[in-house]
Design a protein around this motif. Structure first.
Motif, short mmCIF file in Angstrom:
data_model
loop_
_atom_site.label_atom_id
_atom_site.label_comp_id
_atom_site.label_asym_id
_atom_site.label_seq_id
_atom_site.Cartn_x
_atom_site.Cartn_y
_atom_site.Cartn_z
N VAL A 147 0.85 -1.19 0.00
CA VAL A 147 0.00 0.00 0.00
C VAL A 147 0.89 1.24 0.00
O VAL A 147 1.73 1.40 0.89
N ASP A 148 0.71 2.11 -1.00
CA ASP A 148 1.44 3.37 -0.98
C ASP A 148 0.54 4.58 -1.23
O ASP A 148 1.00 5.69 -1.42
N LEU A 149 -0.79 4.35 -1.24
CA LEU A 149 -1.79 5.41 -1.23
C LEU A 149 -2.79 5.10 -0.12
O LEU A 149 -2.98 3.93 0.23
N ILE A 150 -3.44 6.10 0.41
CA ILE A 150 -4.42 5.87 1.46
C ILE A 150 -5.62 5.12 0.86
O ILE A 150 -6.24 5.61 -0.09
N PRO A 151 -5.92 3.92 1.34
CA PRO A 151 -7.02 3.15 0.76
C PRO A 151 -8.34 3.91 0.77
O PRO A 151 -8.68 4.61 1.73
N GLY A 152 -9.06 3.78 -0.34
CA GLY A 152 -10.37 4.38 -0.46
C GLY A 152 -10.40 5.80 -0.96
O GLY A 152 -11.48 6.36 -1.20
N THR A 153 -9.23 6.42 -1.16
CA THR A 153 -9.20 7.84 -1.53
C THR A 153 -9.24 8.08 -3.03
O THR A 153 -9.67 9.14 -3.46
N GLN A 154 -8.77 7.11 -3.85
CA GLN A 154 -8.74 7.35 -5.28
C GLN A 154 -8.64 6.04 -6.05
O GLN A 154 -8.30 5.00 -5.49
N PHE A 155 -8.95 6.12 -7.33
CA PHE A 155 -8.83 4.97 -8.21
C PHE A 155 -7.38 4.83 -8.68
O PHE A 155 -6.75 5.80 -9.08
N ARG A 156 -6.85 3.62 -8.59
CA ARG A 156 -5.61 3.28 -9.26
C ARG A 156 -5.66 1.79 -9.58
O ARG A 156 -5.72 0.96 -8.68
#
Length: 438
Positions: A147-156
């Motif tokens: 995980v390197d983005l906060i889960p749930g904040t954006q589509f990737r």
């Protein structure tokens, strides 16, 4: 549909794609199937409706549907931290912080996880286990899933997230993923020509289409194997994928043979987040499937080494189609075929504009051949390879840069060469370096 076949045959030749297969459905029934071209370039075996293609990323929504069936049975919870039920592996901490990742986020590509996709392996290579893939250790050829983005904040888009889901399904049920999906999805939908087995069993080799690169040349090992089965490992036919789409339509409609409860069926085809790119007018993510702005259309594309395909269906009308090809340039064939099908069958609000590639002119390619120095330091050479370039940097094996426009060539997703103002510019991760001809 002779006009459709003729158009596909023309596109196969223009884009150096050996073969294609398709299925069209109307009113919830398969209306027609068709094939064109060859199983392998230079061979004599024609593609038939039974020819197996790699579904690539269309494997993902099939896997998500299996997961949702386990949610329906109460074995899983869409919004629970997956680490609570993962036993063979855990989503690792990011520094001092332990992120919480849910199945809803994994199924909608919002979990903030790494590893976009997978290059595959020669089908006779030693293949990594699922845990080795997740950890990024040998013989895995991708980085570990983190995980390197906060889960749930954006589509990737993250194929790595689908592998987390794959491991979770196995941990919870104690059943190998391939057997589990066969029981939960493939058999109920009558998808008898579909198999997640990786590598493909030898007894099915004679039915499999050979994968081809951008120049229309067969891959050395005929095709790649994908131990990342939930994300990319499904071998199937357009007819079987049409059965899947029809089954999803029936499930959403709440028919007696629906595989999901009405609530979960509606969540599956309800937008969870807007995507960062649109494919065939689909710009939102449901659970497993991409959706259009109204939620009326759902689908998914697929792209493994040497295979390109697309599935699209209308939620309420029973319409849709699947087109599969065995070439890296197959996306152009697929897009044109869908436009023709949509026109012939009167699909509502389907975009008719097909953005065909603006390929570099012969004189541009010829002029680029030569020796260069990057930013006054590293030397490299360029040779022409079809409509692309073979670039050899000092001390490195050759790389194939394929055209993305009339003046831009790329390898992978982050490295490009661009013809600009009469010169050549190298671009990588936002940095630009001038290339001086020697």
């Amino acid at each position: 549909m002779d006009v459709l076949r003729a158009g596909i045959e023309t596109d196969l030749e223009e884009f150096k794609v050996p073969g294609a297969s398709w299925a069209v459905f109307e009113d919830g029934e398969i209306h027609q199937t068709g094939t064109a071209g060859l199983v392998e370039a230079g061979g004599s075996a024609a593609v038939t409706p039974d020819t197996l293609f790699q579904a690539a990323s269309i494997s993902k929504p099939v896997a998500v549907l299996a997961m949702l069936r386990l949610v329906d049975r109460g074995l899983l919870d869409l919004d629970e931290d997956v680490n609570r039920k993962l036993t063979s592996w855990q989503v690792p901490p990011t520094g001092y912080w332990q992120p919480v990742v849910t199945l809803r986020q994994l199924a909608s590509h919002t979990a903030g996880l790494t590893v976009h996709g997978f290059p595959g392996y020669r089908h006779d290579d030693a293949l990594p286990t699922t845990v080795q893939i997740l950890d990024g250790v040998r013989p895995t050829n991708t980085f570990g899933v983190r995980v390197d983005l906060i889960p749930g904040t954006q589509f990737r888009y993250a194929g790595g997230g689908t592998i987390v889901m794959q491991q979770l399904l196995e941990d919870v049920t104690g059943t190998p993923f391939c057997e589990l999906v066969r029981e939960l999805v493939l058999e109920p939908f009558g998808m008898s020509d579909s198999d997640y087995a990786q590598p493909l069993p030898p007894e099915l080799h004679a039915r499999a289409a050979t994968a081809h690169d951008e120049l229309g040349c067969p891959l050395d090992s005929r095709w790649h194997a994908y131990p990342e089965v939930a994300a990319a490992g499904l071998w199937t036919t357009p007819t079987d994928l049409a059965k899947l789409a029809i089954g999803v339509q029936r499930t959403y409609a709440g028919t007696d043979d629906a595989l999901l409860s009405p609530e979960l069926a509606r969540q599956m085809l309800t937008s969870q987040i807007a995507a960062s790119e649109r494919i065939g007018g689909l710009g939102h993510l449901g659970l497993g499937f991409f959706l259009d702005d109204t939620g009326q259309r759902f689908g998914h594309s697929g792209g493994n080494a040497g295979f390109r395909c697309h599935l699209l269906a209308y939620r309420d009308t029973g319409q849709g189609a699947v087109v599969m090809t065995n070439g890296d340039n197959g996306s152009w064939v697929v897009m044109s075929a869908f436009a023709a099908i949509a026109s012939a069958y009167g699909w509502e609000e389907y975009p008719q504009d097909v953005e065909l590639p603006d390929l570099p002119a012969d004189e541009v390619l010829a002029d680029l051949v030569g020796s260069y120095r990057l930013d006054g330091r590293m030397a490299f050479t360029i040779e022409r390879r079809g409509s692309g370039l073979e670039v050899t940097f000092d001390g490195q094996p050759p790389l194939r840069f394929m055209p993305r426009s009339a003046t831009r060539f790329a390898v992978g997703t982050g490295t490009e060469l661009e013809v600009r103002d009469g010169g050549l510019v190298f671009q990588q991760e936002g940095a630009e370096l001038a290339c001086a001809r020697e």
